[in-house]
Design a protein around this motif. Structure first.
Motif, PDB file in Angstrom:
ATOM      1  N   SER A 587      50.174  74.055   6.329  1.00 58.37           N
ATOM      2  CA  SER A 587      50.506  73.126   7.400  1.00 58.37           C
ATOM      3  C   SER A 587      49.355  72.151   7.607  1.00 58.37           C
ATOM      4  N   PRO A 588      49.564  70.850   7.391  1.00 55.31           N
ATOM      5  CA  PRO A 588      48.468  69.879   7.529  1.00 55.31           C
ATOM      6  C   PRO A 588      47.834  69.884   8.904  1.00 55.31           C
ATOM      7  N   GLU A 589      48.645  70.053   9.943  1.00 51.03           N
ATOM      8  CA  GLU A 589      48.114  70.002  11.302  1.00 51.03           C
ATOM      9  C   GLU A 589      47.170  71.157  11.604  1.00 51.03           C
ATOM     10  N   ALA A 590      47.305  72.256  10.856  1.00 54.96           N
ATOM     11  CA  ALA A 590      46.465  73.433  11.091  1.00 54.96           C
ATOM     12  C   ALA A 590      45.107  73.310  10.405  1.00 54.96           C
ATOM     13  N   ARG A 591      44.973  72.331   9.532  1.00 53.54           N
ATOM     14  CA  ARG A 591      43.695  72.177   8.831  1.00 53.54           C
ATOM     15  C   ARG A 591      42.658  71.546   9.758  1.00 53.54           C
ATOM     16  N   PRO A 592      41.407  71.982   9.672  1.00 56.12           N
ATOM     17  CA  PRO A 592      40.358  71.374  10.506  1.00 56.12           C
ATOM     18  C   PRO A 592      40.003  69.985   9.993  1.00 56.12           C
ATOM     19  N   SER A 593      39.277  69.222  10.787  1.00 57.73           N
ATOM     20  CA  SER A 593      38.743  67.947  10.310  1.00 57.73           C
ATOM     21  C   SER A 593      37.556  68.234   9.401  1.00 57.73           C
ATOM     22  N   ILE A 594      37.194  67.253   8.588  1.00 55.31           N
ATOM     23  CA  ILE A 594      36.079  67.471   7.664  1.00 55.31           C
ATOM     24  C   ILE A 594      34.760  67.596   8.426  1.00 55.31           C
ATOM     25  N   THR A 595      34.670  66.983   9.607  1.00 53.47           N
ATOM     26  CA  THR A 595      33.460  67.142  10.425  1.00 53.47           C
ATOM     27  C   THR A 595      33.323  68.593  10.890  1.00 53.47           C
ATOM     28  N   GLU A 596      34.439  69.198  11.303  1.00 56.01           N
ATOM     29  CA  GLU A 596      34.406  70.618  11.688  1.00 56.01           C
ATOM     30  C   GLU A 596      34.060  71.491  10.493  1.00 56.01           C
ATOM     31  N   VAL A 597      34.598  71.131   9.331  1.00 52.32           N
ATOM     32  CA  VAL A 597      34.309  71.887   8.111  1.00 52.32           C
ATOM     33  C   VAL A 597      32.824  71.814   7.783  1.00 52.32           C
ATOM     34  N   ALA A 598      32.238  70.604   7.886  1.00 48.41           N
ATOM     35  CA  ALA A 598      30.820  70.435   7.561  1.00 48.41           C
ATOM     36  C   ALA A 598      29.942  71.303   8.463  1.00 48.41           C
ATOM     37  N   VAL A 599      30.303  71.414   9.732  1.00 51.09           N
ATOM     38  CA  VAL A 599      29.545  72.271  10.654  1.00 51.09           C
ATOM     39  C   VAL A 599      29.639  73.732  10.221  1.00 51.09           C
ATOM     40  N   MET A 600      30.847  74.173   9.848  1.00 50.23           N
ATOM     41  CA  MET A 600      31.027  75.568   9.411  1.00 50.23           C
ATOM     42  C   MET A 600      30.232  75.858   8.142  1.00 50.23           C
ATOM     43  N   ILE A 601      30.260  74.924   7.181  1.00 50.74           N
ATOM     44  CA  ILE A 601      29.547  75.130   5.925  1.00 50.74           C
ATOM     45  C   ILE A 601      28.041  75.157   6.162  1.00 50.74           C
ATOM     46  N   ASN A 602      27.552  74.266   7.016  1.00 53.27           N
ATOM     47  CA  ASN A 602      26.116  74.244   7.311  1.00 53.27           C
ATOM     48  C   ASN A 602      25.666  75.523   8.004  1.00 53.27           C
ATOM     49  N   THR A 603      26.526  76.089   8.841  1.00 53.29           N
ATOM     50  CA  THR A 603      26.208  77.355   9.494  1.00 53.29           C
ATOM     51  C   THR A 603      26.022  78.461   8.464  1.00 53.29           C
ATOM     52  N   ILE A 604      26.882  78.482   7.467  1.00 50.45           N
ATOM     53  CA  ILE A 604      26.765  79.479   6.390  1.00 50.45           C
ATOM     54  C   ILE A 604      25.476  79.259   5.603  1.00 50.45           C
ATOM     55  N   LYS A 605      25.169  77.983   5.306  1.00 50.85           N
ATOM     56  CA  LYS A 605      23.952  77.660   4.554  1.00 50.85           C
ATOM     57  C   LYS A 605      22.709  78.062   5.338  1.00 50.85           C
ATOM     58  N   GLU A 606      22.699  77.804   6.639  1.00 55.15           N
ATOM     59  CA  GLU A 606      21.546  78.181   7.451  1.00 55.15           C
ATOM     60  C   GLU A 606      21.393  79.697   7.529  1.00 55.15           C
ATOM     61  N   ALA A 607      22.526  80.416   7.565  1.00 54.07           N
ATOM     62  CA  ALA A 607      22.450  81.880   7.556  1.00 54.07           C
ATOM     63  C   ALA A 607      21.860  82.379   6.245  1.00 54.07           C
ATOM     64  N   GLU A 608      22.227  81.720   5.144  1.00 55.90           N
ATOM     65  CA  GLU A 608      21.677  82.080   3.833  1.00 55.90           C
ATOM     66  C   GLU A 608      20.171  81.838   3.801  1.00 55.90           C
ATOM     67  N   GLU A 609      19.747  80.695   4.323  1.00 58.35           N
ATOM     68  CA  GLU A 609      18.316  80.386   4.340  1.00 58.35           C
ATOM     69  C   GLU A 609      17.570  81.332   5.272  1.00 58.35           C
ATOM     70  N   GLY A 610      18.202  81.666   6.389  1.00 59.01           N
ATOM     71  CA  GLY A 610      17.569  82.600   7.317  1.00 59.01           C
ATOM     72  C   GLY A 610      17.350  83.960   6.694  1.00 59.01           C
ATOM     73  N   SER A 611      18.296  84.382   5.852  1.00 62.40           N
ATOM     74  CA  SER A 611      18.142  85.686   5.196  1.00 62.40           C
ATOM     75  C   SER A 611      17.013  85.659   4.184  1.00 62.40           C
ATOM     76  N   ILE A 612      16.821  84.465   3.536  1.00 63.69           N
ATOM     77  CA  ILE A 612      15.731  84.348   2.566  1.00 63.69           C
ATOM     78  C   ILE A 612      14.385  84.432   3.269  1.00 63.69           C
ATOM     79  N   VAL A 613      14.285  83.758   4.420  1.00 65.39           N
ATOM     80  CA  VAL A 613      13.013  83.751   5.149  1.00 65.39           C
ATOM     81  C   VAL A 613      12.703  85.117   5.741  1.00 65.39           C
ATOM     82  N   SER A 614      13.750  85.823   6.201  1.00 67.73           N
ATOM     83  CA  SER A 614      13.523  87.085   6.922  1.00 67.73           C
ATOM     84  C   SER A 614      13.482  88.303   6.016  1.00 67.73           C
ATOM     85  N   GLU A 615      13.779  88.126   4.714  1.00 68.78           N
ATOM     86  CA  GLU A 615      13.727  89.293   3.825  1.00 68.78           C
ATOM     87  C   GLU A 615      12.308  89.835   3.781  1.00 68.78           C
TER      88      GLU A 615
END
Length: 616
Positions: A587-615
């Motif tokens: 359903s097209p209407e259920a898809r997020p905007s690309i701005t919302e997607v970019a925020v979600m992807i960056n959150t995952i990337k920051e979590a990955e970087e945080g795990s590298i720093v905290s290992e």
């Protein structure tokens, strides 16, 4: 005691070799790196030697990934290191994400070769004796999040650090840097300090993010938040309105010469068109017919397949619109006509050619056929796209439009596409989880920027796929062919099988929003990055297969085996998969905007970087 059989020793040697996490050349390079830092006085207790492995040997300051197969962090703070930074050796550790050398006495400059450490996300060199200019190559570290160069002796102007879209921290206080402060994305920065340097000129718009403490100690800086306001620029000097008699005679001479030149060109064009008509019309090279005009050029290669028919406008040679790019300044339509062209690919929407023009420059020409839009609208559309610049979007250099066909010219990218990187011949190369996640972030941020800037004009990409993501000379992803397709209802149906096609996206202003099709295309690219599988292959539909797998609760089975063997975080792969599923919702209407997607992807990337720093 019984002797150990020779074959047992042989197997033990092989086993020991296999269990080494890093290759021997990486081990040698890292030892050379530390040798340069310590003036070849490496403390034996640190464990940095040729008889041990950086990961398995627990070298001082070295942290590897969870499976102990690659170096992720090097932290050598406060060890009285007095040598120089050998980036050439350091960057042989391809997975290195964090470099921290705080509170030592390391001197000289940071070398340009630091750009070879492409996975670096954190650089900390505060409290040393570095000097000289910062290398321009720093701006090519697209994964960099935090850069701390404070309390050194750096001088000169800052490199183009604002091009690093994900930078969230820049600390450069207590140096001797000068010039103007670039326009960083201050809304994205959480730390910023350039106090006590020699910066001058106006402070950029901070969006209210930082106080005067970030800029103190720069006497020639002005503007908010500092109390000193910037002086107004003097008004331009008025030019004299009158012309001398000498100037009038000179300009009249120029006008006469111009008229003679125009008459000469018009005569040549009329004569050439008559010659073309007498020889016959050049036809599409994909047809079985041949033309007398389709001859061999001097190099022996066949002429370009995108030759324009002689029935076109007599002003065809002036119809190539060169956009604001010095790369092809002076390029003419005739240059494309007579250049040898290699067919790179053909689809229902057009063909793609690699073209070598006379001066040795290599270009790519996209030929679009059967696009039922007017030349005026196409020209307006291309000019609007050209006004929007992003480092991860490949700009068009020139374009041509006629009633029959349209051409768009790009600079050739020799490193291929994301599709080839995922599905082509690997030649022993690996496409690691960190790199895939970085590619996902870069594409999302670039697409978000383009959607925001061109939303009012209704211009989306329209055909986003991994073969349209090209890798530039630094192996950074670039979205190509932006805006070269307007998705009609039939094409939309083929992309969204099973969706409720009666619904309409009123927010986007159209019956079927091309912006929502871009979201779907991006979601499919995420699925390719996660699974390593082709989108379509002998009836196999990747998006449908993944949705089915998740519904039947065998999610882990969809991930690329190379990522599993690498030891990539299953939690973050699942998180990225959830984003992909949202983007490919039927359903097209259920898809997020690309701005919302970019925020979600960056959150995952920051979590990955945080795990590298905290290992540990």
């Amino acid at each position: 005691m019984d002797r150990i059989p020779i074959w047992v020793l042989f197997i033990l040697l092989i086993f020991l070799h296999i269990t080494n996490s890093e290759e021997e050349d990486v081990t040698l390079s890292l030892i050379k790196f530390l040798g340069q830092l310590s003036n070849n006085q490496i403390d034996p207790s640190w464990g940095w030697n040729l008889t041990s492995d950086p990961c398995a040997g627990k070298w001082k300051g070295v942290t590897c990934n969870a499976r102990l197969i690659s170096v992720k962090k090097i932290i050598l703070d406060g060890l009285n290191l007095t040598g120089t930074l050998d980036a050439s050796s350091l960057c042989n550790a391809k997975s290195l994400g964090v470099l921290s050398l705080n509170d030592n006495s390391i001197n000289e400059e940071i070398p340009e070769e630091i750009a070879n450490c492409k996975q670096l996300t954190h650089i900390y060199v505060s409290g040393n004796q570095f000097s000289g200019n910062l290398p321009d190559s720093l701006s090519r570290l697209n994964n960099l999040k935090r850069l701390d160069i404070s309390n050194n002796n750096f001088s000169g102007e800052l490199p183009d650090l604002p091009r690093i879209s994900g930078l969230i921290s820049f600390l450069a206080q207590n140096n001797q840097l000068n010039g103007e402060i670039p326009q960083f994305d201050f809304s994205n920065l959480v730390q910023f300090n350039v106090s006590f340097n020699n910066f001058s000129g106006p402070i950029p718009d901070l969006n209210g993010s930082f106080t005067r403490n970030s800029f103190l100690g720069n006497p020639e800086l002005c503007g908010k938040p500092l109390p000193s306001s910037c002086p107004q620029s003097p008004p331009p000097k008025k030019r004299s309105k009158g012309l001398s008699s000498k100037q009038i005679v000179m300009y009249l001479g120029y006008i006469l010469l111009g008229l003679v030149f125009i008459i000469f060109i018009a005569f040549r064009l009329i004569k050439r068109n008559k010659t073309k008509v007498s020889k016959g019309t050049v036809v599409d090279g994909s047809s079985n017919k041949t033309s007398t005009a389709s001859t061999e050029n001097k190099s022996g290669a066949s002429r370009s397949e995108f030759s324009i028919a002689s029935t076109g406008s007599a002003a065809a040679s002036s119809s190539l619109v060169v956009l604001s790019s010095p790369v092809v300044n002076g390029l003419r339509f005739e240059d494309l006509l007579k250049a040898p062209a290699e067919l790179l690919g053909r689809s229902r929407h057009g063909s793609l050619y690699k073209v070598m023009i006379e001066d040795g420059m290599t270009l790519v020409v996209k030929r679009i056929k059967d696009w039922a839009i007017s030349s005026e609208y196409f020209k307006s559309r291309m000019q609007k796209i050209n006004q929007v610049k992003h480092p991860n979007v490949l700009p068009a250099l020139a374009f041509y439009c006629s009633r029959q066909e349209k051409l768009v010219v790009y600079e050739y990218q020799p490193n291929g596409s994301l599709h080839m990187l995922l599905h082509g011949t690997q030649n022993g190369q690996t496409f690691e989880w960190d790199s895939r996640l970085s590619v996902a972030v870069s594409i999302a941020e670039a697409l978000s920027f383009m959607h925001q800037e061109l939303h009012e004009d209704g211009i989306a990409h329209g055909n986003l796929k991994s073969s349209n993501i090209l890798m530039n000379e630094n192996m950074d992803p670039c979205i190509s062919e932006y805006g070269l397709m307007v998705v009609d209802n039939q094409n939309y149906i083929s992309l969204t099988k099973g969706s409720d096609l009666k619904s309409k996206d009123q927010n986007e202003g159209g019956a079927y929003s091309t912006f929502k099709v871009d979201i779907y295309g991006y979601g499919v690219i995420l699925l390719e990055l996660l699974t390593g599988k082709l989108v379509q292959n002998n009836g196999f539909d990747l998006a449908r297969w993944v949705h089915t797998a998740v519904r039947e609760e065998w999610t882990v089975e969809v991930f690329d085996k190379a990522l599993i063997s690498e030891g990539a975080s299953q939690e973050r792969m699942v998180n990225l998969l959830q984003v992909a599923l949202k983007c490919t919702n039927p359903s097209p209407e259920a898809r997020p905007s690309i701005t919302e997607v970019a925020v979600m992807i960056n959150t995952i990337k920051e979590a990955e970087e945080g795990s590298i720093v905290s290992e540990p």
